[in-house]
Design an enzyme around this catalytic site. Structure first.
Site, PDB file in Angstrom:
ATOM      1  N   ASP A  68      22.844  -7.361 -34.662  1.00  0.00           N
ATOM      2  CA  ASP A  68      21.681  -7.478 -33.783  1.00  0.00           C
ATOM      3  C   ASP A  68      22.163  -7.286 -32.348  1.00  0.00           C
ATOM      4  O   ASP A  68      23.104  -7.971 -31.920  1.00  0.00           O
ATOM      5  CB  ASP A  68      21.028  -8.850 -33.950  1.00  0.00           C
ATOM      6  CG  ASP A  68      19.834  -9.039 -33.012  1.00  0.00           C
ATOM      7  OD1 ASP A  68      18.820  -8.351 -33.211  1.00  0.00           O
ATOM      8  OD2 ASP A  68      19.937  -9.869 -32.088  1.00  0.00           O
ATOM      9  N   GLU A 103      19.134  -2.052 -36.004  1.00  0.00           N
ATOM     10  CA  GLU A 103      17.768  -1.636 -35.728  1.00  0.00           C
ATOM     11  C   GLU A 103      17.750  -0.298 -34.995  1.00  0.00           C
ATOM     12  O   GLU A 103      18.648  -0.007 -34.211  1.00  0.00           O
ATOM     13  CB  GLU A 103      17.050  -2.693 -34.880  1.00  0.00           C
ATOM     14  CG  GLU A 103      16.726  -3.963 -35.624  1.00  0.00           C
ATOM     15  CD  GLU A 103      16.057  -4.997 -34.739  1.00  0.00           C
ATOM     16  OE1 GLU A 103      14.930  -5.402 -35.042  1.00  0.00           O
ATOM     17  OE2 GLU A 103      16.669  -5.393 -33.742  1.00  0.00           O
ATOM     18  N   CYS A 115      12.788 -16.284 -41.433  1.00  0.00           N
ATOM     19  CA  CYS A 115      13.870 -17.211 -41.772  1.00  0.00           C
ATOM     20  C   CYS A 115      14.794 -16.539 -42.795  1.00  0.00           C
ATOM     21  O   CYS A 115      14.331 -16.042 -43.827  1.00  0.00           O
ATOM     22  CB  CYS A 115      13.309 -18.505 -42.345  1.00  0.00           C
ATOM     23  SG  CYS A 115      14.591 -19.666 -42.898  1.00  0.00           S
ATOM     24  N   CYS A 137      14.628 -18.889 -46.345  1.00  0.00           N
ATOM     25  CA  CYS A 137      13.465 -18.926 -47.247  1.00  0.00           C
ATOM     26  C   CYS A 137      12.590 -17.677 -47.130  1.00  0.00           C
ATOM     27  O   CYS A 137      11.603 -17.547 -47.862  1.00  0.00           O
ATOM     28  CB  CYS A 137      12.621 -20.174 -46.977  1.00  0.00           C
ATOM     29  SG  CYS A 137      11.848 -20.221 -45.325  1.00  0.00           S
ATOM     30  N   CYS A 192      13.401 -23.388 -38.813  1.00  0.00           N
ATOM     31  CA  CYS A 192      12.332 -23.021 -39.746  1.00  0.00           C
ATOM     32  C   CYS A 192      11.473 -24.256 -40.058  1.00  0.00           C
ATOM     33  O   CYS A 192      11.997 -25.284 -40.517  1.00  0.00           O
ATOM     34  CB  CYS A 192      12.925 -22.451 -41.029  1.00  0.00           C
ATOM     35  SG  CYS A 192      11.671 -21.962 -42.236  1.00  0.00           S
ATOM     36  N   CYS A 236      11.557 -24.697 -44.392  1.00  0.00           N
ATOM     37  CA  CYS A 236      12.719 -25.197 -45.143  1.00  0.00           C
ATOM     38  C   CYS A 236      13.652 -26.040 -44.278  1.00  0.00           C
ATOM     39  O   CYS A 236      14.622 -26.604 -44.795  1.00  0.00           O
ATOM     40  CB  CYS A 236      13.492 -24.040 -45.763  1.00  0.00           C
ATOM     41  SG  CYS A 236      14.298 -22.943 -44.555  1.00  0.00           S
ATOM     42  N   ASP A 253      19.918 -14.990 -32.972  1.00  0.00           N
ATOM     43  CA  ASP A 253      20.482 -13.642 -33.049  1.00  0.00           C
ATOM     44  C   ASP A 253      21.247 -13.439 -34.357  1.00  0.00           C
ATOM     45  O   ASP A 253      21.184 -12.364 -34.962  1.00  0.00           O
ATOM     46  CB  ASP A 253      21.397 -13.389 -31.850  1.00  0.00           C
ATOM     47  CG  ASP A 253      20.635 -13.407 -30.529  1.00  0.00           C
ATOM     48  OD1 ASP A 253      19.473 -12.982 -30.531  1.00  0.00           O
ATOM     49  OD2 ASP A 253      21.197 -13.852 -29.513  1.00  0.00           O
TER      50      ASP A 253
END
Length: 360
Positions: free
Chosen positions: A177, A261, A317, A320, A334, A337, A344
């Site tokens: 990332d 990305e 997340c 989960c 999250c 969970c 990042d």
């Protein structure tokens, strides 16, 4: 494949004079041919190149410089016209003596370019002392571009053909990332930051820029301050480039497959309204880092896969797989969970998972 290396040149005063004369002659030929092309609607490279012989007869000083430099000036102009007509760029403009980049390109023929004991042989210049960075002496040199930076230093960019053996396979895959908080965050939990001295150097550049703005443009103090500013910018650039290459080398050597990305850097800069974050994004050179990682992966037979830029990697997340937008917080917590993880690194894990599903 083709590979390039940049060496620092240390010319004598006589060689400096010839190099600077070549810069001027290249600019003259470019601007003269641009004038002719505008008046006669002639954009063909080979028809324009025939005029160089006429110009050399009319102006004998053009014979004192490298002929390939003049021919390549014509080639660059023809490429400018080609890009314009294919709507990839604007119409070519004149080269300015003060604002244009000081550079020229020469080609190899009959052994006119060669390295020899810490020196490089160039047409019309003979042997010039240079930094001894070239190690592949048995490879075929294609061309050399001589340039002068704003700080007054001379460089030669050497393009040559070579065989590059692929790196050993490690069997590892990673998602990365890219961002401004941390330059690179990996799905393995590693982070890469630009060193603090980059931003200290940026402050120095701003300080020197303010000093320059108070100088009279026609004074000697202005020229002296301009060189100081150019050296400060070059120092910042060298530190950034050094770190970008170190980061990219470590990634390409350690991992066989890299997922990232498909970022649109220009769009990110456009929508970023925080001035400090925007400036940090520019300094970090994210677009350049992506290009470096991509070409090194191709060079060493590693794989690069880019996922859709609109994939919400920082909102999902990684434990989960449920989506929750945390805004601008640095830690992803999250609500479903209860997982806590750096945002990042969480995004990097999601990028890796998405890439494995899309490209497996």
């Amino acid at each position: 494949m083709k590979k390039g290396i940049v060496v620092r040149l240390y010319p004598t005063r006589e060689q400096e004079k010839i190099i600077n004369q070549t810069f001027g002659c290249v600019r003259l030929i470019y601007n003269t041919l641009l004038d002719y092309a505008k008046e006669n609607k002639e954009y063909n490279r080979f028809n324009l190149q025939k005029l160089i012989t006429t110009f050399r007869k009319e102006k004998p000083f053009l014979n004192e410089v490298d002929k390939f430099a003049l021919q390549n000036a014509c080639k660059n102009l023809a490429n400018g016209f080609k890009n314009y007509f294919k709507k990839r760029a604007g119409f070519p403009i004149y080269k300015s003596k003060k604002n244009s980049k000081r550079t020229y390109q020469t080609n190899v023929t009959n052994g006119n370019i060669a390295f020899n004991n810490g020196c490089i042989k160039l047409p019309k210049l003979g042997l010039i002392k240079c930094s001894d960075n070239y190690r592949d002496s048995n490879n075929k040199i294609i061309n050399v571009t001589v340039s002068q930076n704003l700080d007054g230093k001379y460089y030669a960019s050497v393009i040559y053909e070579t065989n590059i053996p692929p790196l050993l396979k490690t069997g590892k895959e990673v998602g990365i990332d890219l961002g401004t908080r941390k330059l690179i965050s990996t799905s393995e939990g590693e982070t890469y930051h630009l060193p603090d001295k980059v931003f200290k150097q940026e402050k120095r550049c701003r300080r020197e820029q303010r000093r320059l703005s108070r100088r009279n443009k026609e004074s000697k103090r202005y020229e002296k301050q301009r060189i100081i500013l150019a050296k400060a910018y070059q120092r910042r650039k060298d530190i950034i480039n050094d770190n970008l290459h170190k980061f990219s080398n470590s990634l390409v050597k350690e991992y066989d497959v890299i997922y990232m990305e498909d970022l649109d850097i220009k769009q990110l800069l456009t929508i970023q309204d925080n001035k400090k974050k925007k400036n940090k994004m520019i300094i970090s050179s994210l677009g350049k880092l992506v290009r470096i990682i991509t070409y090194k992966a191709n060079m060493y037979d590693k794989q690069i896969h880019k996922i859709n830029r609109y994939y919400p990697s920082s909102q999902i997340c990684s434990h989960c797989q449920k989506r929750h937008d945390i805004g601008d917080k640095e830690k992803y917590i999250c609500p479903y969970c209860g997982a806590e993880i750096d945002r990042d690194i969480n995004a990097a894990i999601n990028i890796k998972n998405k890439g494995q599903l899309s490209f497996s």
